[in-house]
Design a protein around this motif. Structure first.
Motif, short mmCIF file in Angstrom:
data_model
loop_
_atom_site.label_atom_id
_atom_site.label_comp_id
_atom_site.label_asym_id
_atom_site.label_seq_id
_atom_site.Cartn_x
_atom_site.Cartn_y
_atom_site.Cartn_z
N LYS A 125 87.06 24.84 -42.45
CA LYS A 125 87.20 25.23 -43.64
C LYS A 125 86.26 25.01 -44.82
CE LYS A 125 91.11 25.63 -47.06
NZ LYS A 125 91.24 27.25 -47.38
N SER A 126 85.58 23.92 -44.59
CA SER A 126 84.50 23.36 -45.33
C SER A 126 83.40 22.48 -44.58
CB SER A 126 85.08 22.37 -46.38
OG SER A 126 85.73 21.28 -45.84
N VAL A 127 82.20 22.28 -45.29
CA VAL A 127 81.28 21.70 -44.50
C VAL A 127 81.74 20.20 -44.64
CG1 VAL A 127 78.91 20.99 -44.62
CG2 VAL A 127 79.85 23.65 -45.06
N GLN A 128 81.23 19.31 -43.66
CA GLN A 128 81.21 18.02 -43.37
C GLN A 128 79.84 17.55 -43.21
OE1 GLN A 128 83.66 19.74 -41.29
NE2 GLN A 128 85.03 19.95 -43.35
N LEU A 129 79.27 16.80 -43.92
CA LEU A 129 77.76 16.29 -43.39
C LEU A 129 77.98 14.90 -43.00
CD1 LEU A 129 74.47 16.71 -44.19
CD2 LEU A 129 75.01 15.29 -46.13
N LEU A 130 77.63 14.99 -41.72
CA LEU A 130 77.58 13.80 -40.82
C LEU A 130 76.43 12.80 -40.82
CD1 LEU A 130 79.35 15.44 -37.76
CD2 LEU A 130 80.63 14.53 -39.65
N SER A 131 75.45 13.64 -40.74
CA SER A 131 74.03 12.72 -40.83
C SER A 131 73.17 13.68 -41.91
CB SER A 131 73.56 12.93 -39.59
OG SER A 131 72.36 12.32 -39.41
N PRO A 132 72.63 12.95 -43.07
CA PRO A 132 71.84 13.59 -43.98
C PRO A 132 70.37 14.02 -43.70
CG PRO A 132 73.10 11.25 -44.94
CD PRO A 132 73.16 11.58 -43.43
N ILE A 133 69.63 14.87 -44.07
CA ILE A 133 68.48 15.37 -43.80
C ILE A 133 67.60 14.06 -43.89
CG2 ILE A 133 66.50 16.73 -44.11
CD1 ILE A 133 68.53 18.33 -42.82
N GLY A 134 66.62 13.64 -42.76
CA GLY A 134 65.72 12.47 -42.81
C GLY A 134 66.43 11.20 -42.35
N THR A 135 67.60 11.52 -41.63
CA THR A 135 68.41 10.34 -41.00
C THR A 135 67.45 9.88 -39.87
OG1 THR A 135 70.37 11.05 -41.48
CG2 THR A 135 70.41 9.40 -39.64
N SER A 136 67.28 8.60 -39.41
CA SER A 136 66.61 8.10 -38.33
C SER A 136 67.32 8.72 -36.84
CB SER A 136 66.59 6.68 -38.21
OG SER A 136 67.87 6.19 -38.04
N ARG A 137 66.32 8.82 -35.94
CA ARG A 137 66.84 9.32 -34.63
C ARG A 137 67.90 8.38 -34.14
NH1 ARG A 137 63.47 12.78 -36.41
NH2 ARG A 137 62.29 14.23 -35.19
N PHE A 138 67.97 7.14 -34.60
CA PHE A 138 69.05 6.53 -33.82
C PHE A 138 70.32 6.63 -34.56
CE2 PHE A 138 71.63 2.36 -33.90
CZ PHE A 138 71.72 2.23 -32.92
N LEU A 139 70.60 6.62 -35.56
CA LEU A 139 71.57 6.86 -36.40
C LEU A 139 72.16 8.46 -36.18
CD1 LEU A 139 71.00 5.22 -39.86
CD2 LEU A 139 72.50 4.41 -37.98
N PHE A 140 71.17 9.32 -36.14
CA PHE A 140 71.54 10.80 -35.88
C PHE A 140 72.17 10.83 -34.48
CE2 PHE A 140 70.65 15.02 -33.98
CZ PHE A 140 70.96 15.74 -35.29
N SER A 141 71.47 10.13 -33.33
CA SER A 141 72.39 10.06 -32.15
C SER A 141 73.60 9.67 -32.16
CB SER A 141 71.51 9.20 -31.07
OG SER A 141 70.28 9.80 -30.81
N LYS A 142 73.62 8.59 -32.96
CA LYS A 142 75.34 7.86 -33.06
C LYS A 142 76.30 9.11 -33.89
CE LYS A 142 74.60 3.92 -31.48
NZ LYS A 142 75.37 3.17 -30.46
#
Length: 500
Positions: A125-142
């Motif tokens: 129903k809405s957008v949930q931002l889980l990982s902001p643009i520019g996040t490190s590869r490690f945190l993005f994988s999490k």
């Protein structure tokens, strides 16, 4: 059909003005080109859609070559791309698809390079931002592991517009959304054209992967295919096991890296005519040459010429005691050419007349539509449904089957919308056959469909059959409410939920 005609006429109206805009862009099968004129320089950016090779670019006007200067390439160190992975998590019955989404994102992560600034979001129903643009590869994988299927409606168009608006705030040279969805859209106030307009305005490309719900519902994937095609992106579709070949993944993150920027010098164009002119951009590659016409405008200048007399003027003026000694040359300012008046009519008169004609057509269409809406309609008392479903809950509420394909489920776009958590969004369909018989089909629902206590996938309905869908029991009948064997019941709208 009226909406399509109105949209076409509105587009043509805007096109009449597009030649005078300072910013300009076009999308072809091979190229995505945008240009903006600044005084006597045309600054352009281009992207090749089908080839990774860099084309040779030239420009000319009326056969005269113009100077073209390449200013940058995507491979340069200061050239970056913002990539937002956007995953549809709106159906709780599709967690198996979410697991495939996770797998594909992790594969795409291995293809990205340091110039790719990545982020992750999910939507229902809405957008949930889980990982902001520019996040490190490690945190993005999490953050990938936090993706879970939800139980809410799918507002595809509205959330894509929000994702585009989020990307526009970043300074990266290129912006990309990688959309993963089944193509289902339950928006009521937002439309396909709204997304395309926002994406083209802010230079956002949509690449997409389609995950079909079933063979019969795979037609919904046309929605996201068009979003990709009309923003210059790539579209790929998985098989029914949600598998996608590895060679299809690479174009989903690097198709923005094919292109660059260049400028065209316009100072050599003729300035005799201040009206809009056009130049032709030629892109030559191994696949051939593609020519694109770009409207430009040059400033007018006032010319002065010195005219020397062709005969001895002193002799002509001698009788009046006038001489030419110490007199400056005669200066004549050129008069506006009659051809310019013709050009003014072509550039301003014809578009104005065209707009007036369009307004007249729109008014005519509106009056015709309004007259049709006022025409008498067939009353409900004279309309006979094909059959009925009767609620087996003591109320005997009767739901008329009025279409040859009659859908049942929790979603509001079904003919029979039931607000019950035991129902899937699209739970079942009743089909009326040409011979007058009826079939009921289970649409891969979670709790299934039972007829007379027997679970079925597809079966023919007979008079008096008891249909069990989730926790609700319904009786099938083709007999009207005033039949002698039945009690009179109240006709209800099919989209009102059943209360228990």
């Amino acid at each position: 059909m009226n909406r399509n005609i109105t949209s076409l006429l509105f587009f043509l109206t805007l096109s009449a003005y597009s030649g005078y805009a300072s910013a300009w862009n076009i999308l072809t099968d091979n190229l995505d080109v945008s240009c903006q004129q600044s005084d006597v320089v045309l600054n352009c950016a281009y992207r090749t859609l089908l080839s990774e090779t860099t084309p040779d670019i030239s420009a000319n006007s009326n056969g005269n070559n113009l100077q073209v200067t390449k200013t940058s390439q995507p491979s340069e160190a200061n050239s970056t791309t913002a990539i937002l992975f956007l995953v549809d998590t709106s159906d709780p019955n599709r967690q198996n698809v979410i697991e495939k989404n996770k797998s594909h994102i992790k594969e795409l992560l291995t293809i990205t390079n340091p110039a790719h600034k990545i982020g992750l979001a999910s939507f229902d129903k809405s957008v949930q931002l889980l990982s902001p643009i520019g996040t490190s590869r490690f945190l993005f994988s999490k953050s990938i592991n936090t993706l879970q299927a939800q139980g809410k409606t799918t507002e595809l168009y509205r959330n894509l517009i929000k994702a585009i608006d989020h990307l526009r705030s970043f300074d990266e040279n290129r912006k990309l959304i990688v959309l993963m969805s089944d193509g289902q859209a339950e928006d009521k106030a937002y439309f396909h054209t709204d997304v395309i307009k926002a994406a083209r305005k802010y230079g956002v490309v949509i690449n997409s992967i389609g995950y079909p719900r079933s063979i019969s519902l795979s037609v919904s994937l046309q929605t996201i295919r068009r979003l990709s095609e009309e923003t210059g992106g790539n579209y790929f579709e998985t098989d029914m096991s949600y598998e996608l070949p590895s060679n299809k993944l690479k174009p989903l993150v690097n198709n923005l890296d094919n292109g660059g920027k260049f400028s065209v010098a316009l100072d050599s164009l003729s300035q005799d005519n201040p009206l809009p002119n056009k130049i032709t951009l030629s892109f030559k590659s191994a696949s051939g040459v593609e020519n694109i016409n770009v409207p430009v405008k040059v400033k007018a200048t006032t010319r002065s010429v010195q005219m020397q007399p062709s005969i001895p003027v002193a002799e002509v003026l001698s009788s009046n005691k006038v001489t030419l000694e110490n007199n400056p040359p005669i200066q004549i300012v050129t008069k506006q050419n009659d051809n310019q008046a013709i050009n003014l009519w072509l550039w301003y008169g014809l578009p104005s007349a065209f707009i007036i004609i369009i307004i007249f057509i729109l008014i005519t269409l509106f009056l015709l539509w309004n007259r049709r809406s006022e025409a008498p309609t067939v009353s409900d008392s004279n309309y006979k449904p094909y059959a009925y479903l009767i609620a087996n809950d003591g109320t005997n509420t009767r739901y008329p089957i009025t279409r040859t394909i009659w859908r049942i489920g929790r979603s509001k776009d079904n003919e029979l919308s039931l607000n019950d958590t035991s129902f899937s969004r699209r739970h079942a369909e009743i089909h009326r056959n040409n011979n007058g018989s009826f079939d009921i089909i289970d649409m891969n629902s979670m709790n299934g469909v039972y007829i007379n206590n027997e679970k079925v996938g597809k079966t023919e309905l007979h008079e008096g059959d008891v249909i069990e869908i989730g926790d609700v029991f319904l009786n099938f009948t083709q007999l009207p409410s005033d039949h002698s064997l039945e009690e009179s019941t109240v006709m209800q709208k099919t989209k009102v939920p059943i209360t228990h």
